[in-house]
Design a protein around this motif. Sequence first.
Motif, short mmCIF file in Angstrom:
data_model
loop_
_atom_site.label_atom_id
_atom_site.label_comp_id
_atom_site.label_asym_id
_atom_site.label_seq_id
_atom_site.Cartn_x
_atom_site.Cartn_y
_atom_site.Cartn_z
N UNK A 92 0.45 -1.13 0.15
CA UNK A 92 -0.31 -0.02 0.38
C UNK A 92 0.90 1.34 0.26
N UNK A 93 0.72 1.91 -1.03
CA UNK A 93 1.31 3.57 -1.26
C UNK A 93 1.75 4.07 0.49
N UNK A 94 0.69 4.49 1.42
CA UNK A 94 -0.15 5.37 2.12
C UNK A 94 0.23 3.85 3.77
N UNK A 95 1.50 3.22 3.30
CA UNK A 95 2.09 2.33 3.96
C UNK A 95 3.25 3.70 4.87
N UNK A 96 2.90 3.69 6.26
CA UNK A 96 4.02 4.37 6.88
C UNK A 96 4.71 4.00 8.20
N UNK A 97 5.58 4.20 9.25
CA UNK A 97 5.98 4.11 10.19
C UNK A 97 4.80 3.77 11.24
N UNK A 98 4.87 3.52 12.36
CA UNK A 98 3.61 3.52 13.02
C UNK A 98 4.48 4.65 14.00
N UNK A 151 20.33 10.40 13.52
CA UNK A 151 20.15 9.00 13.43
C UNK A 151 18.38 9.19 14.03
N UNK A 152 18.08 7.52 13.62
CA UNK A 152 17.10 7.60 12.83
C UNK A 152 16.38 6.03 13.42
N UNK A 153 15.01 6.53 14.55
CA UNK A 153 14.42 4.72 14.52
C UNK A 153 13.33 4.85 14.48
N UNK A 154 12.68 3.88 14.27
CA UNK A 154 11.32 4.00 13.46
C UNK A 154 10.98 2.75 13.43
N UNK A 155 9.47 2.48 14.01
CA UNK A 155 8.60 1.32 14.55
C UNK A 155 7.43 0.87 13.13
#
Length: 305
Positions: free
Chosen positions: A32-38, A96-100
């Motif tokens: 899905x092109x709208x999929x994002x990190x939470x 420094x990037x962290x994402x779920x």
Amino acid sequence: MRLQSAAVLVIAIVPVVAAAQQFLPNFGPPVDPNTRFEVAAIKAFDEASSGQVLMRMTPAKFESSVPVGALLRQALQKPDYQIVGAPGWMDTQRYSITAKPPEGAPPTAISVLLVNLLKDRFQLATHLETREQPIYHLVLARADGRLGPDLKATSAECQATLAERIAAATASAGRGAPPPLPPMPGPNDPVPCGFVRIPPGLVAGSGRTLAELARGTLSDLIGRPVIDKTGLTGMYDFTLKYSPELGRVAGPLGFLSPGVPPAPIDPDAPSLFTALQEQFGLKLENARGPVEVVVIDRFEKPTLD
């Protein structure tokens, strides 16, 4: 070379790049092109840190400390010559990037996730254009079609191995499962069947077509699209030694890690153009052709968390 794996995506910037073969089919439903990190956190990068420069995604966490340009290239799935209007700071600015990632997101979602992260936090806005641009045609250098001493037909054994891997990957794709990946070689190991190694000044590969060499490796090294016009459709093993542009490597990152010195350069090594003729029996001819480019309309530094 697209930075995807079956379970864990890891990019560690090292002076030797080993690229797995690109025969693995896509698997699973479209992303899905709208999929994002939470959730995502972007913080200032500690320049005094001696930690490894990496981009890594597991099912539970995404981490990055690479320059922003690496994120942009991975997000857009385009090399530099197909990106227009990118700011000069993108290859020096690091965060420094962290994402779920969202639960159940496949590894193939990484580019969509990054595009939306850059849209949301870096105000990325783009549009596509097709422009007439200089390109190269890869052609035979000799009238008799004879190839150079360092470009040889791949063995029947390696070709059989590749066919088995394709069959296994296709079967996995039919089940909606991640395709199996062959083990990655160490930086000092011989180049295994189906791989390419691209440290500065060297291109070594096994079980690759000239179309793959032109499209994937030579285009990156030269910074211009290279189209295979040799008419040769077989698989080849090769070793190309040349004098590289300082600090440039092939692949989607296109740079050496800060703090990683470039490999020693042989002052007597030929240019890439000369090496192709002498070692492969191939040459690059100037041409023009339509090239799809991504135009960067807006790209800003983010507000830090």
